[in-house]
Structure formats: structure tokens, C-alpha cells
Write a protein that holds these residues in place. Structure first.
Motif, PDB file in Angstrom:
ATOM      1  N   MET A 181       0.822  -1.205   0.000  1.00 13.55           N
ATOM      2  CA  MET A 181       0.000   0.000   0.000  1.00 13.55           C
ATOM      3  C   MET A 181       0.857   1.256   0.000  1.00 13.55           C
ATOM      4  N   GLN A 182       1.975   1.224   0.718  1.00 15.90           N
ATOM      5  CA  GLN A 182       2.875   2.371   0.756  1.00 15.90           C
ATOM      6  C   GLN A 182       3.420   2.693  -0.630  1.00 15.90           C
ATOM      7  N   GLU A 183       3.628   1.658  -1.435  1.00 17.48           N
ATOM      8  CA  GLU A 183       4.081   1.861  -2.817  1.00 17.48           C
ATOM      9  C   GLU A 183       2.935   2.363  -3.696  1.00 17.48           C
ATOM     10  N   ILE A 191      -3.759   4.294   8.245  1.00 17.54           N
ATOM     11  CA  ILE A 191      -4.284   4.841   6.994  1.00 17.54           C
ATOM     12  C   ILE A 191      -4.117   6.361   6.933  1.00 17.54           C
ATOM     13  N   ASP A 192      -4.311   7.028   8.056  1.00 23.67           N
ATOM     14  CA  ASP A 192      -4.149   8.480   8.058  1.00 23.67           C
ATOM     15  C   ASP A 192      -2.717   8.878   7.715  1.00 23.67           C
ATOM     16  N   GLU A 193      -1.763   8.115   8.209  1.00 22.40           N
ATOM     17  CA  GLU A 193      -0.355   8.398   7.907  1.00 22.40           C
ATOM     18  C   GLU A 193      -0.058   8.106   6.442  1.00 22.40           C
ATOM     19  N   LEU A 194      -0.568   6.975   5.945  1.00 20.75           N
ATOM     20  CA  LEU A 194      -0.358   6.612   4.539  1.00 20.75           C
ATOM     21  C   LEU A 194      -1.021   7.611   3.589  1.00 20.75           C
ATOM     22  N   GLY A 195      -2.157   8.147   4.017  1.00 22.51           N
ATOM     23  CA  GLY A 195      -2.971   8.960   3.122  1.00 22.51           C
ATOM     24  C   GLY A 195      -2.760  10.456   3.221  1.00 22.51           C
ATOM     25  N   LYS A 196      -1.659  10.878   3.779  1.00 24.43           N
ATOM     26  CA  LYS A 196      -1.392  12.318   3.858  1.00 24.43           C
ATOM     27  C   LYS A 196      -1.400  12.933   2.464  1.00 24.43           C
ATOM     28  N   ASN A 197      -2.036  14.097   2.347  1.00 25.35           N
ATOM     29  CA  ASN A 197      -2.084  14.858   1.094  1.00 25.35           C
ATOM     30  C   ASN A 197      -2.917  14.190   0.005  1.00 25.35           C
ATOM     31  N   LYS A 198      -3.742  13.221   0.375  1.00 23.98           N
ATOM     32  CA  LYS A 198      -4.656  12.605  -0.577  1.00 23.98           C
ATOM     33  C   LYS A 198      -6.085  12.991  -0.220  1.00 23.98           C
TER      34      LYS A 198
END
Length: 289
Positions: A27-29, A54-61
Motif C-alpha cells: 500500500m505504501q508503494e 491509513i491516516d499516515e499513509l494517506g497524507k495529502n490525498k
């Protein structure tokens, strides 16, 4: 009467199989490729069913939250949770993926959530590029059922147990939207054990790693406090006595017997959870906004 040696107050719930670590790395990729994160949460436990990673992964999305299985949860609480997440800046839709309720508004909501991205593309002369959305959520929250319902065809594998989706898959819905289905992932440790217990209630943790009898006692205690009359209405029992006595009453009411007429507490516990998860106990929310 059976005694429960461990005691329900000491129940410890953890489940983080190895494939989830791999799924998180993937997911990070993939996050670099997408415009929007569509996060499904279980409307019965909207906070506990949110993976904090998910909040960390989804920054700026761009972000959207779907309150899935809203047909199984308390409607008043559905509205309260919708308002809660909207105040935090999320686009929010109440849905029931199995019946397709709430699906009609999602396409427009996707466009609305990504309007800044669409406008940036337009200024660059890029037109009609599909919005790429990643569908995320914990195990058994209904991601694949949502995708199939939204697409109007069977695109993703579904099941009523956690861990059905093992790898990612891209699904083109129409000219305007492409979805990336991802495996359900939890996080390595529940800091609050109540979160783990709520996730066990809804089936996001495999039953075979749990003590279902202890879990049933916890659910009985919650229902008697927050939704009195639920157990008596379903099983025709008096809601008096301890949680153990009530589980015993459910076992008797449903004829859960082992050889020698001994009560089968495990079978009674499984009946209770089948009824709860299937909505046969009524519309119940386990955490309130």
C-alpha cells in the motif's frame, strides 16, 4: 453452572498475521499512484474499525469514508458519526453494500472529493484522466462487496470471514473512475483492548483465535446495559442475573446440549454472534459518537 477461570475483564485480543505486513508495504508503494482513498469502516464501530496507519499513509490525498453495514447499526448513531467525520474534513456516505443502499451518491461524491485534483489537471491541459481511488479498510469490513455493488458486477472476491482478499487488483468502473482493491489490514498492536474486543464482536478477527465464550459474556453485558430487552426479545429469556447465567439461559432456550445433557456454552456463544452479526438482534452500535 460453568465457571470462567480467566475472567472476562482480562481478555486480551491480538491478531496480526504475516501477510498484513506485506500488504501494508504494498500500500505504501501504491499510494503514489492514486488520487483518492476510499476508507470503509463498519458503522457499528466507526472508530475501532479505522486503521490508524491509513491516516499516515494517506497524507495529502483526498479522503472519503463510507459507513458500511449501516443497515445493522443504530440510525441515530449513523447520523452522529457522519457529522463527526464531516467535521474532520472527510466526505462521508452511509452505505449498505449488500443491498446497494446509498450507492447512487458515491460517484458524485468522488468527483466532489477530487475537484481540486480535477481542476489542477484542467489547468495543465489534462482532460478526462480517470480518478484513481484506493479502497482500504480492516478485514471483513465489506470492501470487496462494496466494489462489486458499486461496479454492478462481480469484480472482487467476497466472503463473510476476514482475509478473503489476498492481493491488490485494479478495477476500471467507467471512464471516470478506477478502483484499487487492497487486502484488509489491521495494525500490529491494539493499545486499547476494548478496540480489539469490538473488532472481535463484528468478525474482523478470526473466531478460531478467540475465546468465544468469554467474548459472548462481554457482548451480553453490553447489550443488557445499552440495549435492554434485546436478549429477552430474541431468546425469550429474563434479563436478570449475571452474564454467565444469561449465556446459560440462551443455551437452554436454543437447546445447546452436549452428551449427558451438559449445556454447550460454545455453541450458544456462536449462535449469539451469528444473530448479532446478521442483524437478528436489531440495529446495534457498539461505540457512540
Amino acid at each position: 453452572m460453568k465457571t470462567f477461570k480467566k475472567g472476562i475483564e482480562f481478555m486480551n485480543v491480538q491478531w496480526y498475521p504475516g501477510h498484513m505486513t506485506k500488504a501494508k508495504r504494498q500500500m505504501q508503494e501504491d499510494i503514489k499512484l492514486i488520487d483518492l482513498i476510499i476508507e470503509l469502516v463498519d458503522a457499528r464501530v466507526p472508530l475501532s474499525s479505522r486503521n490508524p496507519d491509513i491516516d499516515e499513509l494517506g497524507k495529502n490525498k483526498s479522503r472519503m469514508i463510507l459507513l458500511n453495514k449501516s443497515d445493522l447499526s443504530d440510525e441515530k448513531q449513523n447520523d452522529a458519526w457522519k457529522e463527526y467525520f464531516q467535521k474532520k474534513g472527510f466526505s462521508v456516505v452511509k452505505v449498505d453494500s449488500r443491498s446497494s443502499a446509498g450507492m447512487k451518491g458515491i460517484q458524485n461524491m468522488i468527483q466532489e472529493a477530487c475537484k481540486e485534483k480535477i481542476e489542477r489537471d484542467r489547468r495543465k491541459g489534462i482532460k478526462n484522466r480517470p480518478i484513481r481511488a484506493m479502497v482500504v479498510g480492516i478485514p471483513n469490513v465489506g470492501k470487496s462487496t462494496f466494489i462489486n455493488s458499486f461496479a454492478g458486477r462481480a469484480c472482487a472476491k467476497t466472503g463473510n470471514k476476514p482475509g478473503v482478499t489476498k492481493g491488490k487488483q485494479w478495477i476500471r468502473l467507467n471512464k471516470g473512475v478506477e478502483l484499487l482493491d487492497t487486502p484488509g489490514i489491521l495494525w500490529p498492536k491494539f493499545d486499547d483492548q476494548e478496540v480489539g474486543i469490538r473488532l472481535a464482536f463484528i468478525g474482523s478477527i478470526k473466531d478460531d483465535v478467540l475465546n468465544m465464550e468469554e467474548l459472548a459474556l462481554r457482548l451480553i453485558g453490553f447489550l443488557c446495559t445499552q440495549y435492554p430487552g434485546t436478549l429477552s426479545g430474541r431468546y425469550g429469556i429474563a434479563e436478570t442475573g449475571s452474564e454467565v447465567e444469561l449465556l446459560e439461559a440462551i443455551a437452554k432456550a436454543r437447546g445447546c446440549l452436549k452428551k449427558g445433557e451438559e449445556l454447550d456454552y460454545e455453541k450458544a456463544s456462536l449462535i449469539l454472534f451469528d444473530d448479532f452479526r446478521g442483524g437478528k438482534l436489531g440495529k446495534i452500535t457498539l461505540e457512540w459518537a
